[in-house]
Design an enzyme around this catalytic site. Sequence first.
Site, PDB file in Angstrom:
ATOM      1  NE  ARG A  41      -3.507  -2.159   2.959  1.00 30.09           N
ATOM      2  CZ  ARG A  41      -3.268  -3.265   3.650  1.00 30.09           C
ATOM      3  NH1 ARG A  41      -2.060  -3.463   4.205  1.00 30.09           N
ATOM      4  NH2 ARG A  41      -4.200  -4.188   3.805  1.00 30.09           N
ATOM      5  CE  LYS A 100      -6.071  -0.247   5.131  1.00 32.95           C
ATOM      6  NZ  LYS A 100      -7.396  -0.433   4.519  1.00 32.95           N
ATOM      7  CG  HIS A 143      -5.462   0.610  -3.410  1.00 36.12           C
ATOM      8  ND1 HIS A 143      -4.692   0.365  -2.286  1.00 36.12           N
ATOM      9  CD2 HIS A 143      -6.477  -0.282  -3.362  1.00 36.12           C
ATOM     10  CE1 HIS A 143      -5.230  -0.619  -1.581  1.00 36.12           C
ATOM     11  NE2 HIS A 143      -6.313  -1.024  -2.217  1.00 36.12           N
ATOM     12  NE  ARG A 160      -3.394  -3.863  -0.827  1.00 36.43           N
ATOM     13  CZ  ARG A 160      -2.860  -4.656   0.096  1.00 36.43           C
ATOM     14  NH1 ARG A 160      -1.553  -4.879   0.108  1.00 36.43           N
ATOM     15  NH2 ARG A 160      -3.622  -5.229   1.014  1.00 36.43           N
ATOM     16  CG  HIS A 192      -6.420  -8.590   2.487  1.00 37.69           C
ATOM     17  ND1 HIS A 192      -6.735  -9.144   1.261  1.00 37.69           N
ATOM     18  CD2 HIS A 192      -6.204  -7.269   2.245  1.00 37.69           C
ATOM     19  CE1 HIS A 192      -6.709  -8.201   0.340  1.00 37.69           C
ATOM     20  NE2 HIS A 192      -6.388  -7.064   0.909  1.00 37.69           N
ATOM     21  CE1 TYR A 195      -7.331  -7.815  -5.977  1.00 37.48           C
ATOM     22  CE2 TYR A 195      -7.286  -8.644  -3.731  1.00 37.48           C
ATOM     23  CZ  TYR A 195      -7.188  -7.597  -4.619  1.00 37.48           C
ATOM     24  OH  TYR A 195      -6.946  -6.333  -4.158  1.00 37.48           O
TER      25      TYR A 195
END
Length: 306
Positions: free
Chosen positions: A150, A173, A248, A251, A274, A283
């Site tokens: 990211r 994150k 983004h 990614r 994630h 995906y």
Amino acid sequence: MRQHEVMDCYGTELELFSIWMKNKGMTKSTHQAYLSDVGYFLQSVYPTEMKLIAKMDIMRYMALCRENGAGDEARNRKLSSLRSFFKALIEMEHLSANPAALIAKSKQEKNRIPVYLEENELEELFHAIKGKYYIRNAAIVLLMAYAGLRVGEVHRMNVQDFRQDGSIHILGKGRKWRVIPLPEALQSFLNEALEDRKDSRQGKEQPFFVSQFGRRLSIRMIQTVADDTIKQLKDVLPSLADKQLSSHKLRHSFATMQIRSGTDIRTLQELLGHASIETTQIYTHIDNKQLRRAMDNISTKIPARK
């Protein structure tokens, strides 16, 4: 309404929220985004006393955001900011109830197929990188397109995060670390970027990507590097002119390439950082070979036209 009037009215609460976020270790970008969201909400309820703000005030604000064009994702983010705000005030013993706690999030469209670049387009993207800071900018674009980082992760990356074994340790994150083993070609580019890197003027901090002034390269500048490169790509490939591409989306391109190369969904979740595998599953709809084979199985059963 003037900003200083809102600050005069709710300055104590905003300061408590800021302290709470710092103690939680939230990143600077999250900190700023949450304060911005809460600030807009407080403008909508000014001059209501904090303890009198109710669930209906928040629902009214969410409806106003929808009327102003905010989508489900944006409104859910605003609601998360408000939940955190009131939670902080409770933990700081400033309030006793969270009026945002029981408000349901908007249902978002599931399994949207993300926008991404094909492998040949990624190759053209790489060749589109130009300019004085070519090596630095190439390393930035490659980390997003071929390691799935990211923008904020590229921004936070330090010299010591690139290890001797060729892996990078990334703070993602939720303040969670992940380890990404890099292909040799990408290792080589990062080594070159280190040799070309300007000395940092930020004391003990050793940011990997440094501006011409010796400071950590800003998130905005990293986005600009990616956006300018994408603009160059669109000049070379006019077929992409109407495609909504951004930093983004690089990614997304990385994730698509991994799925098409046979990477299983659990491994891809680890690579992308994630928290939930549901986020990664979008995906699988890009190139699901099982679905394709299933439809091929009935291809001979479709009646021919007479």
